[in-house]
Design an enzyme around this catalytic site. Structure first.
Site, PDB file in Angstrom:
ATOM      1  CG  ASP A  56      34.676 -48.209 -18.076  1.00 18.83           C
ATOM      2  OD1 ASP A  56      35.180 -47.476 -18.947  1.00 18.83           O
ATOM      3  OD2 ASP A  56      33.445 -48.318 -17.892  1.00 18.83           O
ATOM      4  CE1 TYR A 110      33.828 -54.464 -23.096  1.00 19.92           C
ATOM      5  CE2 TYR A 110      33.056 -54.192 -25.357  1.00 19.92           C
ATOM      6  CZ  TYR A 110      33.923 -53.856 -24.334  1.00 19.92           C
ATOM      7  OH  TYR A 110      34.897 -52.910 -24.552  1.00 19.92           O
TER       8      TYR A 110
END
Length: 251
Positions: A56, A110
Site C-alpha cells: 500500500d 510483515y
C-alpha cells in the site's frame, strides 16, 4: 532466439514507502516500480520487472522481491540500482537458469510497529485472526479470493514499543491494517459480526520484512550502507529530542 548468456534473476530490496507515490507503476512516475524500471531501462537492462508483492501507499519494505531476465551480472545491476535510486536499497539476489515466478513464495513476513507496549487485551484481539479465515470484511474489495491463512503471529516487546509479526503465504489488500485497526477498537469476535473495514490502521508502521522461497538462498550483495546508517542516526537523535520534549511537558 534468446542468448545463451541470458539468466533469470531475483533481486531482494527495501524501500521507505513514505518517499514514493505508491507502489504500482500505473500510479505515478514516482512509484516504487516506476523508479526501478526507469533506471533499468536507462541502462538498457530491461524495460519490465515482475514484482513478488505490492505494498500500500506509505508502506515500507525490507525484503520485497522482483524478477528480471538479463544478460548482465547481478553485481553490476545491484550496483547501478543502489547508485541511482534514493530511499531504496538492493541487498540480495538469486540467479537461475530458468524462469522463477516471484509470486510463488512459501512465506511472507510483515511487521507492524505499535508505538507503545500493548496489553494482553490487544494481544488477544490480534491473536483471534490466526489461522484460515474469510477476510472479506477485513480487506479492500478486489478480484482475489478473500480466504487467507495467517500461519503465525508473534509479539516483539521493547521498552516503549511493540512489533507484531504476521507470517503467511499471501495477504489481501488492507488485510493487516484492518486487523490492527479492528483489534485496537473492538473486543468482539471479528468473524461473528457485520464489520467492513471501518478501522484501518495507519500504513506507515507496516513493513514487508521478508519473502521466503523454498529451496532458494539469496546471495548478499556488499554495498555502501553509509546512507542508511546516517539516516538511522539522524532519525534516532530526532526521536530522542522529541522524547525529551514529551517528558518536559509531562512533568
Amino acid at each position: 532466439m534468446a542468448s545463451q548468456r541470458e539468466m533469470h534473476l531475483l533481486i531482494k530490496y527495501g524501500y521507505d514507502g513514505t518517499k514514493f507515490e505508491g507502489f504500482d507503476r500505473s500510479n505515478s512516475k514516482n512509484s516504487v516500480e516506476s523508479v526501478i524500471i526507469n533506471v533499468l531501462s536507462e541502462y538498457n537492462i530491461t524495460k519490465n520487472i515482475e514484482s513478488a508483492a505490492r505494498t500500500d501507499k506509505n508502506v515500507s519494505a525490507a525484503g520485497n522481491v522482483f524478477y528480471i531476465k538479463t544478460e548482465e551480472r547481478p553485481e553490476k545491476i545491484l550496483g547501478i540500482l543502489n547508485g541511482n535510486i534514493k530511499n531504496m536499497f538492493f541487498h540480495s539476489y538469486y540467479l537461475s537458469n530458468s524462469y522463477i515466478n516471484p509470486r510463488y513464495n512459501s512465506m511472507k513476513i510483515y511487521k507492524y510497529i505499535i508505538p507503545y507496549r500493548i496489553d494482553s487485551r490487544l494481544k488477544n484481539n490480534i491473536a483471534r485472526f490466526l489461522g484460515t479465515h474469510d477476510f472479506t470484511n477485513f480487506s479492500k474489495n478486489d478480484y482475489r479470493n478473500p480466504v487467507r491463512t495467517i500461519n503465525k503471529i508473534e509479539f516483539e516487546e521493547y521498552n516503549d514499543f511493540t512489533v507484531v509479526n504476521f507470517y503467511g503465504k499471501s495477504f489481501v489488500w488492507h488485510q493487516l491494517r484492518s486487523i490492527i485497526g479492528f483489534a485496537m477498537h473492538s473486543d468482539e469476535d471479528p468473524f461473528s459480526i457485520k464489520y467492513h473495514n471501518r478501522f484501518l490502521a495507519e500504513p506507515e508502521p507496516l513493513i514487508l520484512y521478508d519473502i521466503i522461497y523454498d529451496n532458494i538462498s539469496f546471495i548478499k550483495y556488499r554495498f555502501n550502507n553509509r546512507y542508511i546508517k546516517n539516516k538511522y542516526n539522524s532519525l534516532f537523535i530526532e526521536s530522542i529530542i522529541y522524547r525529551v520534549f514529551l517528558r518536559s511537558i509531562d512533568v
